[in-house]
Design a protein around this motif. Structure first.
Motif, mmCIF file in Angstrom:
data_model
loop_
_atom_site.group_PDB
_atom_site.id
_atom_site.type_symbol
_atom_site.label_atom_id
_atom_site.label_comp_id
_atom_site.label_asym_id
_atom_site.label_seq_id
_atom_site.Cartn_x
_atom_site.Cartn_y
_atom_site.Cartn_z
ATOM 1 N N GLU A 105 0.822 -1.209 0.000
ATOM 2 C CA GLU A 105 0.000 0.000 0.000
ATOM 3 C C GLU A 105 0.859 1.263 0.000
ATOM 4 O O GLU A 105 0.461 2.284 -0.562
ATOM 5 C CB GLU A 105 -0.928 -0.015 1.214
ATOM 6 N N HIS A 106 2.015 1.206 0.632
ATOM 7 C CA HIS A 106 2.931 2.347 0.655
ATOM 8 C C HIS A 106 4.371 1.839 0.711
ATOM 9 O O HIS A 106 4.613 0.628 0.810
ATOM 10 C CB HIS A 106 2.638 3.277 1.839
ATOM 11 N N GLU A 107 5.311 2.752 0.645
ATOM 12 C CA GLU A 107 6.719 2.361 0.686
ATOM 13 C C GLU A 107 7.054 1.669 2.016
ATOM 14 O O GLU A 107 6.373 1.858 3.027
ATOM 15 C CB GLU A 107 7.632 3.591 0.545
ATOM 16 N N VAL A 108 8.110 0.880 1.990
ATOM 17 C CA VAL A 108 8.605 0.266 3.221
ATOM 18 C C VAL A 108 9.064 1.391 4.151
ATOM 19 O O VAL A 108 9.822 2.275 3.751
ATOM 20 C CB VAL A 108 9.772 -0.694 2.923
ATOM 21 N N THR A 109 8.570 1.366 5.374
ATOM 22 C CA THR A 109 8.868 2.438 6.322
ATOM 23 C C THR A 109 10.163 2.175 7.077
ATOM 24 O O THR A 109 10.697 1.063 7.074
ATOM 25 C CB THR A 109 7.733 2.598 7.332
ATOM 26 N N LEU A 110 10.649 3.204 7.747
ATOM 27 C CA LEU A 110 11.844 3.051 8.591
ATOM 28 C C LEU A 110 11.602 2.042 9.703
ATOM 29 O O LEU A 110 12.490 1.270 10.055
ATOM 30 C CB LEU A 110 12.246 4.410 9.179
ATOM 31 N N GLU A 111 10.383 2.032 10.251
ATOM 32 C CA GLU A 111 10.069 1.060 11.296
ATOM 33 C C GLU A 111 10.218 -0.359 10.774
ATOM 34 O O GLU A 111 10.822 -1.226 11.428
ATOM 35 C CB GLU A 111 8.655 1.287 11.811
ATOM 36 N N GLN A 112 9.693 -0.641 9.598
ATOM 37 C CA GLN A 112 9.785 -1.977 9.016
ATOM 38 C C GLN A 112 11.229 -2.333 8.662
ATOM 39 O O GLN A 112 11.688 -3.451 8.910
ATOM 40 C CB GLN A 112 8.896 -2.051 7.773
ATOM 41 N N TYR A 113 11.934 -1.386 8.109
ATOM 42 C CA TYR A 113 13.311 -1.650 7.690
ATOM 43 C C TYR A 113 14.215 -1.867 8.905
ATOM 44 O O TYR A 113 15.085 -2.750 8.903
ATOM 45 C CB TYR A 113 13.826 -0.483 6.843
ATOM 46 N N ARG A 114 14.033 -1.077 9.948
ATOM 47 C CA ARG A 114 14.840 -1.239 11.165
ATOM 48 C C ARG A 114 14.590 -2.598 11.796
ATOM 49 O O ARG A 114 15.530 -3.254 12.264
ATOM 50 C CB ARG A 114 14.500 -0.133 12.171
ATOM 51 N N PHE B 217 8.296 7.405 8.266
ATOM 52 C CA PHE B 217 8.856 7.915 7.017
ATOM 53 C C PHE B 217 9.333 6.742 6.167
ATOM 54 O O PHE B 217 9.673 5.677 6.697
ATOM 55 C CB PHE B 217 10.020 8.864 7.282
ATOM 56 N N PRO B 218 9.375 6.917 4.843
ATOM 57 C CA PRO B 218 9.902 5.827 4.011
ATOM 58 C C PRO B 218 11.397 5.641 4.230
ATOM 59 O O PRO B 218 12.132 6.617 4.413
ATOM 60 C CB PRO B 218 9.602 6.298 2.579
ATOM 61 N N ALA B 219 11.830 4.389 4.236
ATOM 62 C CA ALA B 219 13.267 4.102 4.329
ATOM 63 C C ALA B 219 13.904 4.464 2.996
ATOM 64 O O ALA B 219 13.500 3.963 1.947
ATOM 65 C CB ALA B 219 13.492 2.636 4.660
ATOM 66 N N MET B 220 14.931 5.325 3.019
ATOM 67 C CA MET B 220 15.524 5.819 1.781
ATOM 68 C C MET B 220 17.050 5.674 1.827
ATOM 69 O O MET B 220 17.637 5.441 2.886
ATOM 70 C CB MET B 220 15.143 7.281 1.551
ATOM 71 N N GLY B 221 17.640 5.821 0.657
ATOM 72 C CA GLY B 221 19.080 5.633 0.546
ATOM 73 C C GLY B 221 19.469 4.176 0.714
ATOM 74 O O GLY B 221 20.590 3.862 1.112
ATOM 75 N N VAL B 222 18.536 3.281 0.399
ATOM 76 C CA VAL B 222 18.739 1.843 0.532
ATOM 77 C C VAL B 222 19.224 1.299 -0.815
ATOM 78 O O VAL B 222 18.672 1.647 -1.864
ATOM 79 C CB VAL B 222 17.425 1.142 0.947
ATOM 80 N N SER B 223 20.232 0.458 -0.796
ATOM 81 C CA SER B 223 20.754 -0.103 -2.044
ATOM 82 C C SER B 223 19.749 -1.078 -2.655
ATOM 83 O O SER B 223 18.876 -1.619 -1.962
ATOM 84 C CB SER B 223 22.085 -0.808 -1.796
ATOM 85 N N TYR B 224 19.887 -1.304 -3.936
ATOM 86 C CA TYR B 224 19.028 -2.270 -4.623
ATOM 87 C C TYR B 224 19.164 -3.650 -3.981
ATOM 88 O O TYR B 224 18.168 -4.356 -3.781
ATOM 89 C CB TYR B 224 19.394 -2.334 -6.110
ATOM 90 N N THR B 225 20.392 -4.040 -3.643
ATOM 91 C CA THR B 225 20.628 -5.372 -3.063
ATOM 92 C C THR B 225 19.926 -5.530 -1.723
ATOM 93 O O THR B 225 19.296 -6.564 -1.455
ATOM 94 C CB THR B 225 22.132 -5.623 -2.918
ATOM 95 N N ASP B 226 20.007 -4.505 -0.871
ATOM 96 C CA ASP B 226 19.333 -4.589 0.422
ATOM 97 C C ASP B 226 17.814 -4.607 0.238
ATOM 98 O O ASP B 226 17.100 -5.324 0.957
ATOM 99 C CB ASP B 226 19.742 -3.412 1.310
ATOM 100 N N VAL C 142 4.531 8.232 5.278
ATOM 101 C CA VAL C 142 3.830 7.519 4.210
ATOM 102 C C VAL C 142 2.325 7.736 4.309
ATOM 103 O O VAL C 142 1.775 7.893 5.405
ATOM 104 C CB VAL C 142 4.162 6.009 4.242
ATOM 105 N N ALA C 143 1.670 7.776 3.160
ATOM 106 C CA ALA C 143 0.216 7.898 3.053
ATOM 107 C C ALA C 143 -0.319 9.161 3.723
ATOM 108 O O ALA C 143 -1.427 9.155 4.259
ATOM 109 C CB ALA C 143 -0.469 6.654 3.623
ATOM 110 N N SER C 144 0.451 10.238 3.674
ATOM 111 C CA SER C 144 0.003 11.497 4.270
ATOM 112 C C SER C 144 -0.976 12.252 3.386
ATOM 113 O O SER C 144 -1.698 13.116 3.868
ATOM 114 C CB SER C 144 1.214 12.398 4.564
ATOM 115 N N PHE C 145 -0.986 11.932 2.089
ATOM 116 C CA PHE C 145 -1.805 12.690 1.145
ATOM 117 C C PHE C 145 -2.834 11.766 0.493
ATOM 118 O O PHE C 145 -2.495 10.974 -0.388
ATOM 119 C CB PHE C 145 -0.917 13.341 0.089
ATOM 120 N N PRO C 146 -4.101 11.868 0.916
ATOM 121 C CA PRO C 146 -5.145 11.015 0.329
ATOM 122 C C PRO C 146 -5.292 11.198 -1.174
ATOM 123 O O PRO C 146 -5.718 10.285 -1.870
ATOM 124 C CB PRO C 146 -6.419 11.459 1.067
ATOM 125 N N GLY C 147 -4.923 12.380 -1.691
ATOM 126 C CA GLY C 147 -5.028 12.612 -3.120
ATOM 127 C C GLY C 147 -4.033 11.818 -3.938
ATOM 128 O O GLY C 147 -4.241 11.590 -5.133
#
Length: 394
Positions: free
Chosen positions: A190-199, A225-234, A285-290
């Protein structure tokens, strides 16, 4: 004194009683009878009344106009009365009452009789590690509209099998030509992988004493927030741990644009944000319903850019079109090998909201604004016609 009293009583010149609040005191002090008639037609009172009427502009628009669903509930057009027969897809759009409700919110009241809810397909089985969200209902084919991944607790939305448009007719050269592609059904986060999930995943990998993933570049931000700066491999290893996959770019684009290939997740119109938002801006994530696609996926126009599983090639769409059978490319996987060394497809807007835009990034040195989401692929059994088309196409 008696002469003075008679003079004051005789200079009114009108049968209406004089209102003290409407006549300034200086008029009573004026002893010239020649000036009295010039004070009456000043028309001071009518001016405010005329101005007040002008400020109340008449309501514009035809109250008989109807909204008719074009494809998805948030893409509609005005249908003039009498221009076409009424259908069960007609609905009324009314502004909800209450403070703080903006003009982009609607209460939808459908007309016609209610249909029976879709029933689940008894032959369909989800892979282990996924749970049906029954409250979300089922598709016409009997597939759950939403599921939950038990590994990272993410909700996933269904993108049904079918043909969709990929690319554009006019636009960036690397997104041309436009072509039709058939894909099997799949689920997408539904949305990007979050920092909570990635941690949480990274901690599990550390506990297993395996290869330790790098922390997200924005690890200091809030958990939603979305987890960012993550390599393709990770990102790939994360998806595999959760028994999911990274999306192919055809999957990502269909989930964002719908079958009809809208330029934006919300359709073809301008964006409507409840607060100021700019391309490249990062929010929870999912802050904008539009920013919600026809299938219910959030943040595909804004927020983090996202990895796809494809090797990047600026001429990939031209190569895909060469595989078309009867004008349709079937389950395209992208280039089979690296065209530009270490370059993988990244989707999502950085400078605009269009979701057809594509670029390539180095899979080993990810930019700080690149995150990811996952998919769950569902392989359906093709019909005899589909088998014939598949054999001839490939």
């Amino acid at each position: 004194m008696s002469f003075s009293l008679l003079f004051i009583a005789g200079c009114g010149g009108s049968s209406e009683p004089v209102k003290p609040q409407s006549q300034p005191p200086r008029q009573a002090a004026d002893s010239s009878s020649m000036r009295a008639p010039t004070l009456k037609p000043t028309a001071v009172k009518p001016a405010p009344k005329k101005t007040a009427k002008q400020t109340q502009a008449p309501l514009e628009g035809n109250p008989d106009d109807q909204f008719e669903v074009v494809d998805y509930v948030h893409n509609f057009e005005i249908q003039q009365p009498g221009s076409a027969g009424r259908t069960e897809n007609e609905f009324m759009a009314m502004l909800p009452a209450g403070p703080g409700v903006n003009s982009t919110s609607f209460t939808v009241i459908r007309s016609g009789t209610e249909t029976e809810p879709n029933q689940p397909d008894s032959a369909f089985k989800l892979p282990e590690g996924f749970t049906v969200i029954k409250e979300a209902g089922y598709s016409p084919q009997g597939l759950p509209n939403r599921i939950r991944c038990d590994g990272d607790y993410s909700e996933m939305v269904l993108v049904p099998a079918g043909v969709s448009l990929q690319g554009v007719v006019v636009g960036d050269a690397n997104a041309q030509p436009r072509f039709s592609v058939y894909q099997d059904a799949f689920y997408i986060d539904e949305h990007e992988v979050t920092l909570e999930q990635y941690r949480r995943w990274r901690s599990e990998m550390i506990a297993k004493k395996g290869k330790i993933p790098e922390p997200a570049v924005n690890d200091s931000q809030a958990a939603n927030f979305p987890a960012m700066g993550v390599s393709y491999t990770d990102a790939l290893n994360y998806s595999r741990t959760m028994n999911k996959q990274l999306p192919r770019e055809t999957q990502w684009e269909k989930a964002a644009r719908g079958e009809q290939g809208f330029p934006y997740p919300w359709g073809s119109g301008r964006p409507l944000w409840q607060v100021t938002r700019q391309p490249g801006q990062i929010d929870p994530v999912a802050s904008f319903p539009g920013d919600r696609s026809p299938y219910g996926a959030y943040d595909m126009a804004g927020n983090a850019r996202e990895w796809c599983d494809d090797w990047y090639s600026k001429n990939a769409y031209q190569a895909a079109l060469a595989l078309a059978d009867a004008g349709v490319v079937r389950d395209w996987q992208g280039p089979r090998r690296a065209v530009e060394p270490s370059m993988r497809v990244v989707r999502g807007g950085q400078k605009s909201w269009e979701v057809w835009k594509r670029t390539g990034e180095n899979m080993r040195t990810p930019p700080a604004d690149v995150g990811f989401r996952c998919v769950l692929n569902l392989k359906s059994a093709p019909t005899d016609t589909e088998k014939t088309n598949t054999d001839s196409a490939f």
